[in-house]
Design a protein around this motif. Sequence first.
Motif, short mmCIF file in Angstrom:
data_model
loop_
_atom_site.label_atom_id
_atom_site.label_comp_id
_atom_site.label_asym_id
_atom_site.label_seq_id
_atom_site.Cartn_x
_atom_site.Cartn_y
_atom_site.Cartn_z
N VAL A 213 63.86 63.46 -26.66
CA VAL A 213 65.20 63.87 -27.15
C VAL A 213 66.21 62.74 -26.99
N GLY A 214 65.73 61.50 -26.85
CA GLY A 214 66.62 60.35 -26.88
C GLY A 214 67.28 59.99 -25.57
N VAL A 215 66.71 60.45 -24.44
CA VAL A 215 67.27 60.15 -23.13
C VAL A 215 66.36 59.16 -22.41
N SER A 216 66.92 58.03 -22.01
CA SER A 216 66.13 57.02 -21.29
C SER A 216 66.48 56.95 -19.80
N GLY A 217 67.68 57.39 -19.44
CA GLY A 217 68.11 57.33 -18.04
C GLY A 217 67.72 58.60 -17.31
N VAL A 218 66.70 58.52 -16.45
CA VAL A 218 66.23 59.66 -15.67
C VAL A 218 66.14 59.23 -14.21
N GLU A 219 66.88 59.92 -13.35
CA GLU A 219 66.95 59.55 -11.93
C GLU A 219 66.55 60.75 -11.08
N PHE A 220 65.84 60.47 -9.97
CA PHE A 220 65.39 61.51 -9.06
C PHE A 220 66.00 61.27 -7.69
N LEU A 221 66.43 62.36 -7.04
CA LEU A 221 67.10 62.25 -5.75
C LEU A 221 66.17 62.43 -4.55
N LEU B 111 69.70 63.72 -14.08
CA LEU B 111 69.59 63.60 -12.62
C LEU B 111 68.84 64.82 -12.12
N LEU B 112 67.71 64.59 -11.44
CA LEU B 112 66.89 65.68 -10.92
C LEU B 112 66.87 65.61 -9.40
N ALA B 113 67.14 66.73 -8.78
CA ALA B 113 67.19 66.75 -7.31
C ALA B 113 65.82 66.57 -6.69
N THR B 114 64.76 67.03 -7.36
CA THR B 114 63.40 66.90 -6.83
C THR B 114 62.49 66.32 -7.90
N ARG B 115 61.26 66.09 -7.51
CA ARG B 115 60.23 65.66 -8.46
C ARG B 115 59.29 66.82 -8.83
N GLY B 116 59.66 68.03 -8.45
CA GLY B 116 58.86 69.19 -8.82
C GLY B 116 57.51 69.25 -8.13
N GLU B 117 57.43 68.65 -6.95
CA GLU B 117 56.13 68.49 -6.30
C GLU B 117 55.51 69.78 -5.79
N ALA B 118 56.31 70.84 -5.66
CA ALA B 118 55.78 72.13 -5.20
C ALA B 118 55.53 73.09 -6.35
N GLY B 119 55.53 72.60 -7.57
CA GLY B 119 55.51 73.48 -8.73
C GLY B 119 54.15 73.86 -9.26
N ILE B 120 53.09 73.19 -8.80
CA ILE B 120 51.74 73.48 -9.32
C ILE B 120 50.83 73.77 -8.13
N ASP B 121 50.41 75.00 -8.01
CA ASP B 121 49.66 75.44 -6.83
C ASP B 121 48.37 74.65 -6.63
N ALA B 122 47.72 74.25 -7.71
CA ALA B 122 46.43 73.57 -7.60
C ALA B 122 46.55 72.09 -7.27
N LEU B 123 47.78 71.55 -7.23
CA LEU B 123 47.97 70.13 -6.96
C LEU B 123 48.77 69.95 -5.69
N GLU B 124 48.26 69.11 -4.78
CA GLU B 124 49.00 68.79 -3.57
C GLU B 124 50.27 68.02 -3.94
#
Length: 243
Positions: free
Chosen positions: A78-86, A46-59
Amino acid sequence: MTEQLEPMPTDWRRALAVVAHPDDLEYGCAAAIAGWTDEGREVAYLLATRGEAGIDALEPEKCAPLREREQRASAAVVGVSGVEFLDHRDGVIEYGLPLRRDIAGAIRKYRPELVVTLNHRDTWGGVAWNTPDHRAVGRATLDAAADAGNRWIFPELAESGLLPWNGVRWVAVAGSNAPTHAVDATAGLERSVKSLLAHRTYIEALTDEDPEAYCRTFLTDHARAEGERFGGRPAVTFELFTR
């Protein structure tokens, strides 16, 4: 004599890992997760964000879907298929009731016995300052583990079909400067390197080093250093809170 860490509990079947950003779990935890899935345990992210502010060169609107794809590919290694973003906003996550509610809802959905999160304290140890996002998500996760089992907290979750789950037995905090337990990283270490390398766009923006050399050096050096407190075996360490 270096004080040795205890092995992590093994009497569980389901885990939920809750962090702020894509790549948070790959900077160490992935080696433990690879070992757990090898043993037939279920792990979801479970990830709270999509990391959208993490790369300065990408909007952000271009960065978010790219980092989501890289995270899903990374998890699969690593064998994980369930990935959810908040969809909380990267860089400005606020600790509070909405965040606690979202995490409690996910705990009720996935019904884990073990919850994993990242360092919730002000520093990584010494004067290495932690980020607001990590602090907010880590602390909210510790609180949400209890919220998830109380039918009078966030009753709207039950109304939407997410019934209380009081089965969380531990919250394991990675990246703590006060670890209590560890997992042998030997079997999962190579896959953890590939898992971090799946975040290639982020890694290439982060360092001028060769991405594979950067990932391998960082993870193997860290696992070996942590292993000094775990019988000399490469290790992933956690501060374990019981419930």
